[in-house]
Design an enzyme around this catalytic site. Structure first.
Site, short mmCIF file in Angstrom:
data_model
loop_
_atom_site.label_atom_id
_atom_site.label_comp_id
_atom_site.label_asym_id
_atom_site.label_seq_id
_atom_site.Cartn_x
_atom_site.Cartn_y
_atom_site.Cartn_z
N VAL A 11 0.83 -1.21 0.00
CA VAL A 11 0.00 0.00 0.00
C VAL A 11 0.87 1.26 0.00
CG1 VAL A 11 -1.63 1.36 1.38
CG2 VAL A 11 -2.02 -1.09 1.06
N LYS A 35 15.67 -2.14 3.38
CA LYS A 35 14.67 -1.87 2.35
C LYS A 35 14.83 -0.44 1.81
CE LYS A 35 9.85 -3.28 2.17
NZ LYS A 35 8.60 -3.23 2.95
N ASN A 208 -14.52 -5.09 1.95
CA ASN A 208 -13.74 -6.32 1.77
C ASN A 208 -14.55 -7.55 2.18
OD1 ASN A 208 -11.52 -5.31 0.56
ND2 ASN A 208 -10.08 -5.80 2.18
N ALA A 252 -15.85 -18.63 -9.45
CA ALA A 252 -15.68 -19.74 -8.50
C ALA A 252 -14.22 -20.20 -8.53
CB ALA A 252 -16.61 -20.88 -8.88
N CYS A 260 -5.38 -9.82 2.77
CA CYS A 260 -6.50 -8.94 3.15
C CYS A 260 -7.77 -9.68 3.54
CB CYS A 260 -6.79 -7.96 2.03
SG CYS A 260 -5.47 -6.78 1.80
#
Ligand code: UDX
Length: 429
Positions: A11, A35, A208, A252, A260
């Site tokens: 994100v 990082k 969600n 399906a 998430c």
């Protein structure tokens, strides 16, 4: 505007790059110095289509930079976005310790009015806690506002989703930060809705959970299709033409996964329980999802009988297409279950093999998808990568012990597979 994004995960990094792309001045912060070094040297820690070019372009234009110092970034920004992980705890609730730590760090660094925006997915009422924390730990005692601005990007399509969002949600406790928030999002040309902070937090969990419910719904229908000889894709097409329903998220599969949906469902069930509501509907969504995997494993066992020492090829390790993310991946779970039955696996994923290695040992990683089936008793499709549709099926059929293909993502046409001489089993068809 001058913006800081704390957290350079899926994100944070994509949000930072897209904000820079539309002209804002963006500093991305991460506590992981390795990082930050990688990003400063032009590397990208995740696979996300289009992200590397976007980052390189905006770094070159001096609109995007990286640091591990929250204090430095806060001092140079008007608006600070929090995009740190909110991982699940064993009881299904959310670990908010990263959010709390970052709130304290921001508070300590603030010497003038700032807007602090939560982008991480959090349970309702977290924004108020963040505000309390900042007030308590801000020595300079300056004014600030806390805003909830949930992110709706899908991994694998994150840049596209961010540049062309369906909507922007801004949850506030006062009107003061609204003009600045609207200015930040003005270049994106998307509808903006301004709500109270709790509603904004709920919009994320409710969205969600609803999408997960949609998948479990069609997966339940797939079981009925299998029992009656109907075709779940035809059913989904027919349902999806009703504008109130829509066709998307009605594919399906062997079940949903990722960082998430499983986490957000558990968290939403938990927070509902805490406020006095038993969200049984969402518990059923989880149950159907688990069952869908059981039914697929059962289908493999029924087809191959004993799995011990059977050689099975598995195409796909990522939790879905276009990503290298294997967190809560149904494909990995499937591999582990087949291993438990004694099967010997040959696996391939276009992007996720490196990230899968620590989770999946004792399998043969195959670089070319067309070589996976060699000497196998069955080939299984576990992730919906578009590339798998271009599998050299003639070659696959010839190199297998017996041409059995079990498709957990309905990538191929049933009649065509039969014409090619495969024993072909998929989901709900
Ligand atoms: C999701 C939401 O879509 C996004 O809005 C939110 O910000 C984060 O969570 P993501 O986890 O990246 O995004 O993946 P998504 O594309 O939603 O897929 C989730 C899972 O559902 C995958 O395992 C996917 O394969 C599965 N899926 C999706 C299905 O099984 N059938 C479908 O029809 C759609």
């Amino acid at each position: 505007m001058k913006l800081t994004i704390i957290g350079t995960g899926y994100v944070g990094l994509v949000t930072g790059a897209c904000f820079a792309e539309v002209g804002h001045q963006v500093i991305c912060v991460d506590s992981d110095t390795a990082k930050v070094k990688l990003l400063q040297d032009g590397g990208i820690p995740i696979y996300e289509p289009g992200l590397d070019e976007l980052v390189a372009k905006n770094v070159a234009a001096s609109r995007l930079s990286f640091t591990s110092s929250t204090a430095e970034a806060v001092a140079r920004s008007d608006v600070i976005f929090i995009g740190v992980p909110t991982p699940p705890l064993p009881d299904g609730s959310v670990d908010l310790s990263f959010i709390e730590k970052v709130a304290r760090e921001i508070a300590a660094a603030m010497t003038s009015y700032k807007i602090v925006v939560d982008k991480s997915t959090v349970p309702v009422r977290t924004g108020n806690k963040v505000a309390e924390t900042i007030k308590r730990y801000c020595k300079a005692q300056v004014d600030f506002d806390v805003v909830s601005n949930p992110e709706f990007l899908r991994e694998g399509f994150a840049v596209e989703d961010l540049m062309k969002p369906d909507r922007i949600v801004i949850g506030v406790r006062s009107q003061r930060p609204v003009p600045a928030m609207k200015e930040i999002f003005a270049p994106f040309d998307a509808p903006v809705i301004v709500t109270d902070i709790s509603s904004a937090e709920l919009i994320k969990h409710a969205s969600n959970s609803f999408l997960a419910l949609k998948i479990s719904y069609i997966n339940a229908i797939s079981a009925i299709c299998e029992a009656t000889g109907a075709n779940v894709q035809e059913v989904a097409n027919g349902m999806g033409m009703d504008k109130r329903i829509g066709r998307r998220f009605l594919d399906a599969s062997l079940g949903f996964g990722g960082s998430c949906f499983p986490k957000d469902l558990s968290a939403f069930i938990k927070i509902s329980e805490q406020v006095g509501y038993d969200f049984g509907l969402l518990k059923e969504v989880q149950r159907i999802n688990a069952q869908q995997m059981d039914r697929f494993v059962k289908k493999i066992i029924e087809t191959l009988w004993v799995l011990k020492d059977k050689k099975i090829g598995v195409l796909g390790l990522a939790f879905k297409q276009n990503t290298d993310d294997v967190r809560m991946s149904p494909a990995i779970e499937l591999c582990q279950r087949l291993q438990k039955e004694g099967a010997l696996l040959r696996v391939h994923d276009p992007q996720a093999m490196e990230k899968a290695r620590p989770l999946l040992q004792g399998v043969t990683y195959v670089a070319d998808m067309n070589e996976v089936a060699e000497g196998c008793d069955a080939l299984v499709i576990a992730t919906e990568w578009e590339a798998f549709k271009k599998l050299d099926l003639e070659r696959v059929r010839k190199v297998m012990t017996h041409p059995i293909l079990l498709d957990g993502r309905n990538l191929f046409d049933v009649a065509e597979m039969e014409r090619l001489g495969f024993i072909y089993k998929s989901i709900g068809r």
